[in-house]
Design an enzyme around this catalytic site. Sequence first.
Site, PDB file in Angstrom:
ATOM      1  N   HIS A 120       4.433  -7.774   0.935  1.00 17.29           N
ATOM      2  CA  HIS A 120       3.239  -7.483   1.739  1.00 17.29           C
ATOM      3  C   HIS A 120       2.505  -8.811   1.951  1.00 17.29           C
ATOM      4  CE1 HIS A 120      -0.853  -5.879   2.430  1.00 17.29           C
ATOM      5  NE2 HIS A 120      -0.299  -4.706   2.678  1.00 17.29           N
ATOM      6  N   ASP A 197       3.566  -7.240  -7.966  1.00 11.30           N
ATOM      7  CA  ASP A 197       2.659  -6.485  -7.108  1.00 11.30           C
ATOM      8  C   ASP A 197       3.062  -5.013  -7.244  1.00 11.30           C
ATOM      9  OD1 ASP A 197       1.586  -5.035  -5.042  1.00 11.30           O
ATOM     10  OD2 ASP A 197       2.099  -6.458  -3.459  1.00 11.30           O
ATOM     11  N   GLN A 200       2.585  -0.265  -4.833  1.00 14.51           N
ATOM     12  CA  GLN A 200       3.344   0.922  -4.413  1.00 14.51           C
ATOM     13  C   GLN A 200       4.141   1.537  -5.557  1.00 14.51           C
ATOM     14  OE1 GLN A 200       2.678   2.319  -1.747  1.00 14.51           O
ATOM     15  NE2 GLN A 200       1.717   0.676  -0.589  1.00 14.51           N
ATOM     16  N   LYS A 223      -4.582   3.838  -3.885  1.00 14.78           N
ATOM     17  CA  LYS A 223      -3.227   4.299  -3.542  1.00 14.78           C
ATOM     18  C   LYS A 223      -2.687   5.257  -4.596  1.00 14.78           C
ATOM     19  CE  LYS A 223      -2.013  -0.038  -1.192  1.00 14.78           C
ATOM     20  NZ  LYS A 223      -2.031   0.338   0.221  1.00 14.78           N
ATOM     21  N   CYS A 361       1.770  -4.877   7.518  1.00 17.74           N
ATOM     22  CA  CYS A 361       1.416  -6.099   6.774  1.00 17.74           C
ATOM     23  C   CYS A 361       2.640  -6.724   6.121  1.00 17.74           C
ATOM     24  CB  CYS A 361       0.350  -5.832   5.709  1.00 17.74           C
ATOM     25  SG  CYS A 361      -1.209  -5.330   6.408  1.00 17.74           S
TER      26      CYS A 361
HETATM   27  N1  PLP Z   1       0.850  -4.893  -1.899  1.00 17.73           N
HETATM   28  C1  PLP Z   1       1.515  -3.855  -1.390  1.00 17.73           C
HETATM   29  C2  PLP Z   1       2.977  -3.686  -1.712  1.00 17.73           C
HETATM   30  C3  PLP Z   1       0.851  -2.938  -0.574  1.00 17.73           C
HETATM   31  O1  PLP Z   1       1.513  -1.906  -0.055  1.00 17.73           O
HETATM   32  C4  PLP Z   1      -0.523  -3.130  -0.314  1.00 17.73           C
HETATM   33  C5  PLP Z   1      -1.256  -2.207   0.577  1.00 17.73           C
HETATM   34  O2  PLP Z   1      -0.683  -1.535   1.402  1.00 17.73           O
HETATM   35  C6  PLP Z   1      -1.171  -4.216  -0.886  1.00 17.73           C
HETATM   36  C7  PLP Z   1      -0.451  -5.085  -1.670  1.00 17.73           C
HETATM   37  C8  PLP Z   1      -2.630  -4.469  -0.672  1.00 17.73           C
HETATM   38  O3  PLP Z   1      -3.380  -3.482  -1.291  1.00 17.73           O
HETATM   39  P1  PLP Z   1      -4.975  -3.455  -1.128  1.00 17.73           P
HETATM   40  O4  PLP Z   1      -5.220  -3.459   0.360  1.00 17.73           O
HETATM   41  O5  PLP Z   1      -5.374  -2.179  -1.773  1.00 17.73           O
HETATM   42  O6  PLP Z   1      -5.508  -4.666  -1.785  1.00 17.73           O
END
Ligand code: PLP
Length: 403
Positions: A120, A197, A200, A223, A361
């Site tokens: 992401h 990270d 998900q 999430k 993203c």
């Molecule tokens: N990392 C992953 C794999 C994501 O799917 C997302 C959000 O969709 C993020 C990071 C960013 O999360 P946040 O916008 O809650 O900071």
Amino acid sequence: MDVNKIRAQFPILERKVKGKDLIYLDNTATSQTPLRVIEAIQHMYTTTKANVHRGVSSISQEATDLQEATRRRVAQWLNASSEQEIVFTRGTTEAINLVASSLSDSFENGDEIILTTMEHHANIVPWQLIGRRKRITLRVVPINQRGELDLDIYRSLFTERTRLVAVCHVSNVLGTVNPVKEMIAIAHANGIPVLVDGAQAVPHIKVDVKDLDADFYAFSAHKMYGPTGVGVLYGKKRYLEMMPPYQGGGEMIANVSFEHTTFAELPFKFEAGTPDFVGIAALSKALDFIDEVGYEAIAAHEHKLLSYTTERMMQIPGMRIFGTSPDKSAVISFLIGNEHHYDIGMLLDTQGIAVRTGHHCAQPLMHALGIEGTVRASFAVYNTIEEADKFVATLERVASMLG
Ligand code: PLP
């Protein structure tokens, strides 16, 4: 697991969109919130809203206790060694930015970070921002046809300049569950720490940071059935201790003078300013919800939805599904022929079906796949087979309409 009993806890699922029952299949972007979390927020605003760690008043103490109880709860939930390893942030994005900003103090020009094609932007751009201060090279692990990482290439990317591996546990586009435990072991054999990270992963998979041996693990409450505006950074104490503060302000100091400031103990060193203490307190209710349903039941239900829907979708002429790893979470990214993802998403919305369209993203992943974007349907524990049927039936109509 009684899905109707679960649905009854989510008031938003009763609403209509365009006169139809809402079918919410955008859980990867944000999941819906059970009543107990909403009530916890309301309760705190109506009874216990006083700033944390600052007051002598009883309600300030109560608010602080609620926040710190959640920290202990999160630490146990992740199997961290201590609550000092749990830093509250605004979300995964801020957690990764914190590590990028603070850890990189020890990086030098020419150092390297290993990422993957499926990251992401939140796990790409923070590492590029270091480039304003230092010349850092990003080395990228490619994916195969199924959307899985190539571990042989991963192994070959380590050099004497490697400083960190940053990898998603689960891809937000492909759904691939990456073998992070193995990847961490490989990195550690090279003497390199790993940031995972987990945005998900935590909604679907039981995470044990000790078992993974992750050095950093980041995720967002919104999430995982929790409130917006709250995230968690787990970090091993020895790293957090040596890292400088990320932001300056209240709460993160021990003593301030105009000549010199000393910083608070962990984890407060990284928590400048008033945190979203209401959201943090409510996060513990989201953990209660997940624990009550149980990860095994969540995984079984979501996998049923994933395999049933995928099989039915594959019958639609021109269907192209991106991400076909056998180890996959309940995310289906797809296109129909060469139709634009936005058109498909708009037509689904006319039937009350909420999906996401675009690059999610993850533009470098889109480039690797040779596409601009996809339609993404993603499931949570409250989705049903009936909803999957309506979704596929609508897609069939959309496909024949678009020709
Ligand atoms: N990392 C992953 C794999 C994501 O799917 C997302 C959000 O969709 C993020 C990071 C960013 O999360 P946040 O916008 O809650 O900071």
